[in-house]
Write a protein that holds these residues in place. Structure first.
Motif, PDB file in Angstrom:
ATOM      1  N   ALA A 142       0.749  -1.211  -0.047  1.00 29.40           N
ATOM      2  CA  ALA A 142       0.168  -0.039  -0.114  1.00 29.40           C
ATOM      3  C   ALA A 142       0.619   1.379   0.156  1.00 29.40           C
ATOM      4  O   ALA A 142       0.543   2.310  -0.840  1.00 29.40           O
ATOM      5  CB  ALA A 142      -0.886  -0.010   1.215  1.00 29.40           C
ATOM      6  N   ASP A 143       1.905   1.150   0.838  1.00 32.28           N
ATOM      7  CA  ASP A 143       2.886   2.344   0.755  1.00 32.28           C
ATOM      8  C   ASP A 143       3.283   2.716  -0.571  1.00 32.28           C
ATOM      9  O   ASP A 143       3.514   3.723  -1.136  1.00 32.28           O
ATOM     10  CB  ASP A 143       4.034   2.184   1.653  1.00 32.28           C
ATOM     11  CG  ASP A 143       3.573   2.059   3.037  1.00 32.28           C
ATOM     12  OD1 ASP A 143       2.553   2.770   3.297  1.00 32.28           O
ATOM     13  OD2 ASP A 143       4.376   1.670   4.001  1.00 32.28           O
ATOM     14  N   GLU A 144       3.648   1.645  -1.410  1.00 32.79           N
ATOM     15  CA  GLU A 144       4.235   1.981  -2.744  1.00 32.79           C
ATOM     16  C   GLU A 144       3.279   2.316  -3.738  1.00 32.79           C
ATOM     17  O   GLU A 144       3.426   3.408  -4.518  1.00 32.79           O
ATOM     18  CB  GLU A 144       4.926   0.734  -3.162  1.00 32.79           C
ATOM     19  CG  GLU A 144       5.369   0.675  -4.745  1.00 32.79           C
ATOM     20  CD  GLU A 144       6.258   1.732  -5.095  1.00 32.79           C
ATOM     21  OE1 GLU A 144       6.679   1.890  -6.366  1.00 32.79           O
ATOM     22  OE2 GLU A 144       7.015   2.356  -4.063  1.00 32.79           O
ATOM     23  N   VAL A 145       1.986   2.085  -3.585  1.00 28.28           N
ATOM     24  CA  VAL A 145       0.846   2.618  -4.314  1.00 28.28           C
ATOM     25  C   VAL A 145       0.506   3.869  -4.166  1.00 28.28           C
ATOM     26  O   VAL A 145       0.698   4.795  -5.034  1.00 28.28           O
ATOM     27  CB  VAL A 145      -0.380   1.796  -4.021  1.00 28.28           C
ATOM     28  CG1 VAL A 145      -1.621   2.392  -4.662  1.00 28.28           C
ATOM     29  CG2 VAL A 145      -0.314   0.183  -4.566  1.00 28.28           C
ATOM     30  N   ARG A 146       0.809   4.244  -2.829  1.00 25.51           N
ATOM     31  CA  ARG A 146       0.633   5.801  -2.511  1.00 25.51           C
ATOM     32  C   ARG A 146       1.571   6.698  -2.863  1.00 25.51           C
ATOM     33  O   ARG A 146       1.415   7.614  -3.643  1.00 25.51           O
ATOM     34  CB  ARG A 146       0.304   6.070  -1.052  1.00 25.51           C
ATOM     35  CG  ARG A 146      -1.057   5.417  -0.435  1.00 25.51           C
ATOM     36  CD  ARG A 146      -1.168   5.816   0.973  1.00 25.51           C
ATOM     37  NE  ARG A 146      -0.169   5.217   1.902  1.00 25.51           N
ATOM     38  CZ  ARG A 146      -0.615   3.840   2.500  1.00 25.51           C
ATOM     39  NH1 ARG A 146      -1.551   3.221   2.266  1.00 25.51           N
ATOM     40  NH2 ARG A 146       0.312   3.323   3.195  1.00 25.51           N
ATOM     41  N   ARG A 147       2.689   6.121  -3.059  1.00 23.72           N
ATOM     42  CA  ARG A 147       3.841   6.952  -3.573  1.00 23.72           C
ATOM     43  C   ARG A 147       3.926   6.946  -4.923  1.00 23.72           C
ATOM     44  O   ARG A 147       4.076   8.244  -5.555  1.00 23.72           O
ATOM     45  CB  ARG A 147       5.294   6.020  -3.079  1.00 23.72           C
ATOM     46  CG  ARG A 147       6.438   7.013  -3.761  1.00 23.72           C
ATOM     47  CD  ARG A 147       7.498   6.009  -3.805  1.00 23.72           C
ATOM     48  NE  ARG A 147       7.339   5.224  -5.324  1.00 23.72           N
ATOM     49  CZ  ARG A 147       7.301   5.427  -6.468  1.00 23.72           C
ATOM     50  NH1 ARG A 147       7.705   6.581  -6.533  1.00 23.72           N
ATOM     51  NH2 ARG A 147       7.056   4.525  -7.253  1.00 23.72           N
ATOM     52  N   ALA A 148       3.447   5.968  -5.761  1.00 20.62           N
ATOM     53  CA  ALA A 148       3.542   6.069  -7.090  1.00 20.62           C
ATOM     54  C   ALA A 148       2.336   6.901  -7.519  1.00 20.62           C
ATOM     55  O   ALA A 148       2.392   7.854  -8.492  1.00 20.62           O
ATOM     56  CB  ALA A 148       3.163   4.782  -7.858  1.00 20.62           C
ATOM     57  N   VAL A 149       1.173   7.216  -6.949  1.00 20.22           N
ATOM     58  CA  VAL A 149       0.042   8.007  -7.216  1.00 20.22           C
ATOM     59  C   VAL A 149       0.400   9.425  -7.008  1.00 20.22           C
ATOM     60  O   VAL A 149       0.190  10.173  -7.862  1.00 20.22           O
ATOM     61  CB  VAL A 149      -1.182   7.723  -6.265  1.00 20.22           C
ATOM     62  CG1 VAL A 149      -2.264   8.897  -6.390  1.00 20.22           C
ATOM     63  CG2 VAL A 149      -1.761   6.425  -6.777  1.00 20.22           C
ATOM     64  N   ARG A 150       1.116   9.648  -5.847  1.00 23.40           N
ATOM     65  CA  ARG A 150       1.617  10.851  -5.417  1.00 23.40           C
ATOM     66  C   ARG A 150       2.772  11.448  -6.329  1.00 23.40           C
ATOM     67  O   ARG A 150       2.445  12.627  -6.731  1.00 23.40           O
ATOM     68  CB  ARG A 150       2.306  10.963  -3.983  1.00 23.40           C
ATOM     69  CG  ARG A 150       2.581  12.452  -3.507  1.00 23.40           C
ATOM     70  CD  ARG A 150       3.027  12.302  -2.176  1.00 23.40           C
ATOM     71  NE  ARG A 150       4.232  11.403  -1.941  1.00 23.40           N
ATOM     72  CZ  ARG A 150       4.292  10.319  -1.535  1.00 23.40           C
ATOM     73  NH1 ARG A 150       3.142   9.572  -0.955  1.00 23.40           N
ATOM     74  NH2 ARG A 150       5.492   9.644  -1.351  1.00 23.40           N
ATOM     75  N   GLU A 151       3.730  10.879  -6.801  1.00 24.22           N
ATOM     76  CA  GLU A 151       4.732  11.047  -7.421  1.00 24.22           C
ATOM     77  C   GLU A 151       4.664  11.313  -8.919  1.00 24.22           C
ATOM     78  O   GLU A 151       5.139  11.889  -9.624  1.00 24.22           O
ATOM     79  CB  GLU A 151       6.016  10.425  -7.131  1.00 24.22           C
ATOM     80  CG  GLU A 151       6.547  10.635  -5.519  1.00 24.22           C
ATOM     81  CD  GLU A 151       7.645   9.752  -5.259  1.00 24.22           C
ATOM     82  OE1 GLU A 151       8.353   9.220  -6.235  1.00 24.22           O
ATOM     83  OE2 GLU A 151       8.401   9.760  -4.080  1.00 24.22           O
ATOM     84  N   PHE A 152       3.767  10.367  -9.342  1.00 26.69           N
ATOM     85  CA  PHE A 152       3.646  10.163 -10.931  1.00 26.69           C
ATOM     86  C   PHE A 152       2.250  10.108 -11.470  1.00 26.69           C
ATOM     87  O   PHE A 152       1.814  11.037 -12.397  1.00 26.69           O
ATOM     88  CB  PHE A 152       4.427   9.064 -11.506  1.00 26.69           C
ATOM     89  CG  PHE A 152       4.441   8.779 -13.060  1.00 26.69           C
ATOM     90  CD1 PHE A 152       5.246   9.646 -13.609  1.00 26.69           C
ATOM     91  CD2 PHE A 152       3.276   8.039 -13.654  1.00 26.69           C
ATOM     92  CE1 PHE A 152       4.979   9.319 -15.127  1.00 26.69           C
ATOM     93  CE2 PHE A 152       3.211   7.835 -14.930  1.00 26.69           C
ATOM     94  CZ  PHE A 152       3.889   8.521 -15.681  1.00 26.69           C
ATOM     95  N   ALA A 153       1.511   9.202 -10.867  1.00 25.31           N
ATOM     96  CA  ALA A 153       0.217   9.014 -11.631  1.00 25.31           C
ATOM     97  C   ALA A 153      -0.681  10.426 -11.668  1.00 25.31           C
ATOM     98  O   ALA A 153      -1.250  10.854 -12.762  1.00 25.31           O
ATOM     99  CB  ALA A 153      -0.674   7.982 -10.922  1.00 25.31           C
ATOM    100  N   GLN A 154      -0.857  10.981 -10.262  1.00 23.94           N
ATOM    101  CA  GLN A 154      -1.825  11.993 -10.419  1.00 23.94           C
ATOM    102  C   GLN A 154      -1.154  13.152 -11.248  1.00 23.94           C
ATOM    103  O   GLN A 154      -1.978  13.779 -11.835  1.00 23.94           O
ATOM    104  CB  GLN A 154      -2.017  12.474  -8.818  1.00 23.94           C
ATOM    105  CG  GLN A 154      -3.065  13.237  -8.446  1.00 23.94           C
ATOM    106  CD  GLN A 154      -4.469  12.562  -8.629  1.00 23.94           C
ATOM    107  OE1 GLN A 154      -4.306  11.444  -8.170  1.00 23.94           O
ATOM    108  NE2 GLN A 154      -5.243  12.883  -9.851  1.00 23.94           N
ATOM    109  N   PRO A 155       0.151  13.430 -11.004  1.00 20.10           N
ATOM    110  CA  PRO A 155       0.627  14.487 -11.940  1.00 20.10           C
ATOM    111  C   PRO A 155       0.448  14.480 -13.462  1.00 20.10           C
ATOM    112  O   PRO A 155       0.181  15.208 -14.280  1.00 20.10           O
ATOM    113  CB  PRO A 155       2.090  14.632 -11.561  1.00 20.10           C
ATOM    114  CG  PRO A 155       2.061  14.198 -10.175  1.00 20.10           C
ATOM    115  CD  PRO A 155       1.110  13.058 -10.220  1.00 20.10           C
ATOM    116  N   ALA A 156       0.728  13.168 -13.704  1.00 18.88           N
ATOM    117  CA  ALA A 156       0.650  12.674 -15.342  1.00 18.88           C
ATOM    118  C   ALA A 156      -0.655  13.132 -15.919  1.00 18.88           C
ATOM    119  O   ALA A 156      -0.867  13.448 -17.165  1.00 18.88           O
ATOM    120  CB  ALA A 156       0.871  11.242 -15.523  1.00 18.88           C
ATOM    121  N   VAL A 157      -1.748  12.948 -15.210  1.00 23.21           N
ATOM    122  CA  VAL A 157      -3.275  13.055 -15.831  1.00 23.21           C
ATOM    123  C   VAL A 157      -3.713  14.503 -15.331  1.00 23.21           C
ATOM    124  O   VAL A 157      -4.810  14.504 -15.522  1.00 23.21           O
ATOM    125  CB  VAL A 157      -4.010  11.975 -15.843  1.00 23.21           C
ATOM    126  CG1 VAL A 157      -3.315  10.909 -16.534  1.00 23.21           C
ATOM    127  CG2 VAL A 157      -4.133  11.728 -14.593  1.00 23.21           C
TER     128      VAL A 157
END
Length: 604
Positions: A212-227
């Motif tokens: 879960a920690d890695e999911v939150r990091r990926a969303v925060r650092e890449f996924a959310q900014p990407a779109v």
């Protein structure tokens, strides 16, 4: 319960006693025997099994009593917990039960061994735990059902995109029930008989690789900014925008070997999507050679070449990925294009040796709509062909299959030694013109073939036809310099000109006499696709290609051609009588015979 027999008489019957130190000392063997006599083969007084009193009973009596009473004393259901979830197991369905006979054996065993027998002289019986029997097949079946319910595969945490939005997949720990150990755990729980207790079934947990920690990091650092916003791209002067929805369709996050989610862009898919492909469609994807023409006999450039600007999927990805974690005006970038220069340009035409007219030939024909279209289309495809030194040029490869999809229409051609209708009819006029331009350019012939019978408008022995998949017209450029083919046509003619550098001063054609002359036959056809055909003799002929250099002949090459007779074809309907057909063929002013003469000028 039956009264126990008095013990005094049995003690009185014991061997003589010896009093020593105030205690009664009896030989060990005597005490054991005494204990057995006291027991008398019965269960000790005060012996109970789960509250059922079997003291003083014979073995058989104790077994019967337990068989009737123990089932009600045992658990009917066992509450279990596996992977954090509770369930119940029906003990009967799991093959769990009490064994009355073995339980009685257990109760009586203490009276049979020396210690137990001697101890029985001084105490009464007590509580005995029942013996549990397990039906292995039923137990494993019950545990197998539990495994189907409680086993679960681990699920990695993940991040997905949809409609320009980010979606998180919650990780899940996997669990595999230890079925062998679970059977034993159920047996032990049944044996303990603790009501309202929960039995934890053993198993193996498997942690997800992506937590879960890695999911939150990926969303925060890449996924959310990407779109979070569109990206703006520039390529070859074209500027366009790609929105979050399109970006999300081609983005994904994939775990690496260490469980870290890494961004991935489907570069090929993004390049093909309309939002990207349509703006890039205006870029020239293939280079165009310069166009040449003649000023007198000198070659001149009439239109310069243009380079191609290609956007590759790799270049697109390289431009897009850095923008996805940026914001505002920083989400703008340029795509590097791959430029491809044409083979022929204004600057290199002279270096390639394209300086003068090497040869030219024209074929004239009667106008016909199908011929104008088919000849014009072939000329369009041939015009501008560049043949480098030692390259081989192919008519079929350059023009392609003569189909409607390729711009050709039905026309008249020769098939099985007679005229017929087929797509591309009339193209042999272009093939013959190319053959003669090749002939007088002095280049090396590789493949060519004449018509099966002679057609009057073409030079004898110096003409060619083509057929897709079976007969091509090919030559190799052995002049030492490049050759440029200029092709032109009108409604009544086609002209092919070779531009380059002459290898010989002059090339002439010398035709020999006709030999092996053969007469045609007359045939009547009722085929609905029949095309009338005029008769013509068949013959053989040899044409010499003569090369001159420095004012003198340097070599000769023979071109030998065999023509079959062109049979007369008379077309008539099946209802026509032979006399009517004969009268029609004898008429030269009108009717069928006139059509035959007309077709002499409308053939291939």
């Amino acid at each position: 319960m039956r009264p126990r027999k008095p013990s005094v008489p049995r003690i009185a019957a014991l061997p003589p006693a010896v009093l020593a130190g105030g205690a009664l000392t009896i030989g060990a063997g005597g005490l054991y025997l005494a204990g057995l006599l006291v027991a008398g083969g019965e269960i000790e007084d005060g012996t109970t099994v789960r509250g059922v009193d079997i003291g003083g009973l014979s073995r058989a009596e104790a077994v019967r009593k337990l068989e009737g009473s123990l089932p009600a004393a045992g658990l009917q259901k066992i509450t279990v917990r596996a992977a954090g979830r509770e369930d119940t197991v029906e003990t009967r369905q799991a093959g769990l039960a009490f064994d009355a006979e073995r339980t009685v054996d257990r109760a009586a065993r203490s009276g049979l061994d020396p210690v137990g027998a001697i101890g029985g002289l001084f105490r009464s019986g007590g509580a005995v735990e029942p013996v549990v029997q397990v039906d292995e097949d039923k137990a494993r079946s019950a545990v197998g059902k539990l495994a189907k319910t409680h086993d679960r595969t681990p699920r990695d945490g993940a991040v997905t995109f949809g409609d320009g939005k980010v979606r998180q997949v919650t990780p899940r720990t996997g669990f595999t029930l230890d079925q062998d150990a679970s059977v034993e755990a159920l047996r032990a729980a049944f044996e303990r008989g603790e009501r309202n207790a929960v039995t934890v079934l053993p198993g193996r947990e498997t942690r997800p690789k992506v937590g879960a920690d890695e999911v939150r990091r990926a969303v925060r650092e890449f996924a959310q900014p990407a779109v979070s916003a569109p990206v703006t791209l520039t390529a070859g002067g074209q500027r366009f925008t790609v929105g979050p929805g399109v970006l999300g369709e081609h983005l994904s996050l994939r775990p690496d070997d260490g469980g870290r989610l890494r961004p991935h862009l489907d570069e090929k898919g993004l390049l093909a999507t309309p939002a990207v492909a349509e703006p890039l469609a205006s870029l020239p994807t293939t280079p165009k050679n310069a166009r040449l023409g003649l000023n007198g006999d000198k070659a001149v450039v009439t239109a310069d070449g243009t380079s191609a600007q290609e956007v590759t999927a790799k270049a697109l990805g390289k431009a897009v990925m850095p923008l996805l974690t940026k914001s505002g005006a920083a989400r703008t970038g340029e795509i590097a294009t791959r430029t491809t220069q044409p083979d022929l340009t204004r600057e290199n035409a002279a270096r390639l040796g394209l300086t003068e007219k090497v040869s030219s030939f024209t074929v004239n024909f009667e106008p016909a709509a199908y011929r104008t279209q088919n000849v014009g289309r072939a000329v369009e495809l041939i015009n501008g062909s560049l043949v480098k030194p030692n390259e081989t040029w192919s008519f079929n490869r350059t023009v392609g299959e003569r189909t409607k999809a390729n711009g050709f229409t039905d026309g008249i051609m020769i098939l099985d030694d007679q005229y017929t209708k087929a797509p591309g009819g009339g193209v042999s006029a272009v093939a013959t013109t190319v053959f003669n331009a090749m002939f007088f350019a002095g280049v090396k012939p590789v493949e060519h073939g004449a018509h099966s019978f002679y057609i009057e408008r073409y030079p004898e022995g110096r003409e060619a036809t083509v057929a897709w998949g079976s007969l091509d017209l090919r030559f190799t450029n052995d002049t030492g310099n490049a050759l440029y083919i200029e092709a032109q046509s009108t409604e009544t003619s086609v002209t092919i000109t070779f531009l380059g550098t002459k290898k010989y001063d002059e090339i002439k054609s010398v035709k020999g006499p006709r030999t092996e002359v053969r007469e045609p036959e007359r045939k009547v056809s009722t085929d609905k696709e029949c095309v009338p055909q005029t008769p013509l003799q068949g013959f053989d002929v040899t044409v010499q290609r003569v090369f001159y250099d420095g004012g003198r002949e340097v070599k000769r090459e023979p071109f030998r051609t065999h023509y079959t007779p062109r049979d007369e074809i008379v077309c008539r309907s099946p209802e026509d009588t032979p006399d009517a057909a004969n009268r029609a063929s004898a008429t030269n002013a009108s009717g069928v015979e006139q059509s035959l003469f007309d077709l002499a000028g409308l053939g291939l």
